[in-house]
Motif scaffolding. Structure first.
Motif, short mmCIF file in Angstrom:
data_model
loop_
_atom_site.label_atom_id
_atom_site.label_comp_id
_atom_site.label_asym_id
_atom_site.label_seq_id
_atom_site.Cartn_x
_atom_site.Cartn_y
_atom_site.Cartn_z
N GLU A 123 7.67 6.59 -4.42
CA GLU A 123 8.41 7.05 -3.49
C GLU A 123 7.92 6.90 -1.99
N ASN A 124 6.58 6.63 -2.04
CA ASN A 124 6.02 6.48 -0.70
C ASN A 124 6.38 4.85 -0.20
N ILE A 125 6.86 3.89 -0.97
CA ILE A 125 7.13 2.68 -0.63
C ILE A 125 8.73 2.59 -0.16
N THR A 126 8.76 1.92 0.91
CA THR A 126 10.20 1.76 1.39
C THR A 126 10.30 0.28 2.03
N PRO A 127 11.73 -0.05 2.12
CA PRO A 127 11.77 -1.36 2.81
C PRO A 127 11.04 -1.63 3.94
N GLY A 128 10.67 -0.57 4.67
CA GLY A 128 9.88 -0.65 5.93
C GLY A 128 8.22 -0.89 5.84
N ASN A 129 7.75 -0.68 4.44
CA ASN A 129 6.34 -0.59 4.50
C ASN A 129 5.83 -1.55 3.13
N MET A 130 6.93 -2.22 2.53
CA MET A 130 6.48 -2.69 1.15
C MET A 130 5.58 -3.83 1.31
N PHE A 131 4.88 -4.05 0.12
CA PHE A 131 3.67 -5.11 0.15
C PHE A 131 3.58 -5.11 -1.33
N ASN A 132 2.64 -6.21 -1.70
CA ASN A 132 2.45 -6.46 -3.07
C ASN A 132 0.86 -6.77 -3.19
N SER A 133 0.10 -6.50 -4.33
CA SER A 133 -1.05 -6.87 -4.59
C SER A 133 -2.25 -6.32 -3.80
N PRO A 134 -2.49 -4.88 -3.68
CA PRO A 134 -3.36 -4.45 -2.59
C PRO A 134 -4.68 -4.92 -3.08
N ASP A 135 -5.73 -5.09 -2.59
CA ASP A 135 -7.19 -5.75 -2.96
C ASP A 135 -8.16 -5.08 -2.26
N GLY A 136 -8.33 -5.31 -0.98
CA GLY A 136 -9.12 -4.73 0.00
C GLY A 136 -8.97 -3.72 0.12
N MET A 137 -10.24 -2.68 0.43
CA MET A 137 -9.74 -1.37 0.68
C MET A 137 -11.02 -0.41 1.44
#
Ligand code: FEO
Ligand code: CA
Ligand code: CA
Ligand code: CA
Length: 633
Positions: A521-535
């Motif tokens: 639910e915290n993913i929207t058309p305004g912040n979407m991304f794929n493949s989180p890696d560095g953090m």
């Protein structure tokens, strides 16, 4: 990694070491049930905060959400162009590029001129920047920065497909990878490299290293050149990083297998079975195209079958002592290390969280026997202790399974050298490629990016362990990734049990509205991304997320644009896009200046001709600052 012109490291590994693809009917049924159960519990919650499953933070979430987002910037849109974008009120600048001289005697080094000569290639900033950390020492700012791999085609443009044709070609590739230690300083016109600083140093594929810890000196680590099994050369495929409480740098060896090959059986695509670890770790006769083995016998497994066992470790470097010998710590296990996140337990024991970035491999934790005391001896704190692998239960609990002779049937050195097999022996949870792990400085909890896993629910891992859909890996053929987090019981990172939930499931709510591929639910058309890696967490307790995904902006990835860096609020679940990289790049590596007014960010393998607009694309470290000079993390 192979050059990006052909295929990714994963794709190469997959092609050359296909996993068994048989699936038991029972396992398929079990997966379907567990997926339904898990997702219903996640998706039943209605708010961004509640996406985080079991409600670890429910008390504080509502409070924090009422106060509004803690992000002091206006999030930016996706981009598909060939440069970097940051929010209004922020400015970025290039600090150092692949091939820039660290010493004045390398001032003439020119990567554009035929890829640059072998002479001086160990005196310039390495290629394909990755994990990095900042060290403040005697009023100076010293960065330690990984150079993960090298693009053969651009460094050896005169050789066909960048394949080395002589020992000099190999030496040049070896020189341009590893670690760069470099002093930087901020002046009127921004940050720059301090050329000829006494702290500047290149550590590469031939730098002498010590091997210490329980596996040091074991027969499996002995070679003709080093019958002691305690002295090796070089550190390979340095991906993520870490830092110790005592001020040293940790560099983590990831896809080390790709550098080895065999001058015998070179036509045979099957893994060599010199020992059972070769298949599990993906070591085969062909290598990944570096062809070191044809020109440097150390990498020829038909001559030096134990040499691959001397890579795949976490290596400690003292960035303040350019004469120091880097140390490979066998206590932390051998696998395809992403990063090493070091925290202290309440009693002072050292806890190191580590991911093994391969489909269906494990997450690990090391707990020292001894305790850290500021100013005291740190001997053995990264070696004398216990290695664990994580097991996640469907009910939101989990446990760390000790890897010991009793639990694995292996001896202590074998457990460390073949940690993957030890993890299989205890039944650890097969994960969706664990990348960076970061601990929240304001709460006793840690997060891990599970970048993606197209084999989830499809194929076992290389050891034959099933990869059922469920738990922290809830989607079959997971091409978007998720971030899992855990809270150790008793607020003690050394505790053997924890509660977990998912902080976010990346996804595309425009393409997959209403199902799990649309993301949490915290993913929207305004912040979407794929493949989180560095953090990395900043000192405010916000979590910065960097991506290494599909930047085609098409199909399943439409609307996601170039790889990017976002920031998340652990309390509310909100996530906002802060930066986008040039197309073709991966955003990787993040650290801050001591005054927290500058953020150092890595841009790896950009496309086009970034950042110069002419010549070759050059991986670089950039600085990001607020225009008003304010604190940035
Ligand atoms: Fe080098 Fe798993 O990233
Ligand atoms: Ca990575
Ligand atoms: Ca990655
Ligand atoms: Ca990479």
């Amino acid at each position: 990694m192979t050059d990006h012109i052909d295929m990714s490291a994963d794709e190469w590994d997959e092609k050359n070491f296909p996993r068994p693809d048989a699936n038991e009917f029972d396992a398929v049924v079990e997966r379907a049930i567990s997926r339904r159960g898990f997702l219903s519990s996640v998706l039943a919650f209605g708010s961004g905060a509640a996406v985080m499953g079991t409600g670890l933070l429910s008390g504080t979430s509502a409070e924090a959400m009422a106060k509004g987002a803690r992000f002091p910037f206006t999030p930016i849109d996706i981009q598909t162009d060939a440069t970097v974008h940051v929010p209004e009120g922020y400015t970025w600048d290039v600090l150092v590029r692949w091939g820039d001289p660290l010493f004045s005697d390398a001032a003439g080094y020119d990567v554009n001129a035929g890829g640059g000569p072998v002479e001086g290639s160990d005196r310039v900033f390495g290629e394909n920047t990755d994990g990095m950390e900042t060290f403040s020492f005697r009023g100076r700012t010293i960065l330690a920065i990984n150079s993960e791999y090298t693009n053969r085609g651009t460094n050896l443009p005169s050789e066909q497909e960048g394949t080395p044709a002589n020992a000099g070609d190999v030496r040049k590739l070896q020189n341009l990878q590893g670690v760069t230690v470099v002093e930087v300083a901020e002046g009127e016109s921004g940050w720059s490299v301090v050329t000829d600083s006494p702290y500047n140093r290149r550590i590469h594929h031939n730098t002498p290293m010590k091997i210490v810890g329980p596996a040091a000196g074991h027969d499996l680590l002995k070679t003709d050149a080093d019958p002691s099994g305690t002295e090796s050369l070089g550190t390979l495929n340095n991906c993520g990083s870490g830092r110790t409480p005592w001020g040293t740098y940790l560099t983590c060896e990831e896809n080390f297998n790709g550098y080895f090959g065999s001058t015998e059986e070179a036509q045979d695509q099957k893994p060599i079975q010199l020992d059972e670890g070769y298949g599990r770790y993906g070591i085969g006769p062909q290598g990944w195209g570096y062809d070191y083995h044809k020109w440097d016998a150390r990498f020829d497994v038909s001559q030096n079958p134990h040499e691959p066992h001397r890579a795949g470790w976490v290596v400690e470097i003292d960035p303040t002592d350019p004469e120091s010998t880097p140390v490979k710590h066998t206590g932390l296990g051998r696998f395809k290390h992403e990063n090493a996140e070091v925290v202290l337990a309440p009693d002072g024991r050292v806890v190191v969280y580590m991911g093994d970035d391969e489909r269906g491999e494990f997450m690990y934790r090391f707990v020292s026997n001894g305790v850290y005391a500021p100013g005291g001896s740190t001997e053995g704190l990264l070696d004398d202790g216990t290695l664990y692998a994580a097991k996640f239960n469907e009910d939101g609990t989990g446990e760390w399974l000790a890897l010991t002779p009793e639990t694995t049937g292996m001896d202590q050195a074998e457990i460390l050298i073949f940690a993957r097999m030890a993890g299989s022996a205890v039944g650890a949870t097969t994960m969706d490629r664990p990348e960076w792990i970061s601990a929240n400085p304001h709460a006793v909890e840690a997060y891990c990016c599970l970048t993606n896993n197209k084999n989830r629910g499809i194929k076992p891992n290389a050891g034959g362990d099933e990869t059922p859909v469920g738990g922290p890996n809830p989607r079959e053929t997971n091409h978007y990734g998720q971030i899992v987090r855990w809270k150790p019981h008793g607020d003690d990172h050394a505790a053997d049990t924890f509660d977990w939930d998912l902080y976010v499931m990346a996804g595309n709510p425009e393409v997959y509205s209403g199902n799990e591929y649309g993301g949490s639910e915290n993913i929207t058309p305004g912040n979407m991304f794929n493949s989180p890696d560095g953090m990395a967490f900043d000192e405010n307790g916000l979590v910065w997320i960097q991506t290494d995904g599909d930047d085609s902006n098409e199909g399943d990835f439409a609307g996601m644009g170039n790889n990017q860096m976002l920031v998340g609020d652990p309390l509310t679940g909100e996530i906002a896009r802060f930066m986008t990289g040039p197309n073709g790049c991966e955003v990787t590596g993040l650290c801050w200046s001591a005054d927290r007014r500058t953020m150092f960010v890595g841009i790896q393998h950009p496309g086009g001709s970034w950042p110069d607009g002419s010549g070759l694309p050059r991986s670089s470290v950039i600085t990001v600052k607020r225009d008003d000079g304010g604190i940035i993390g």
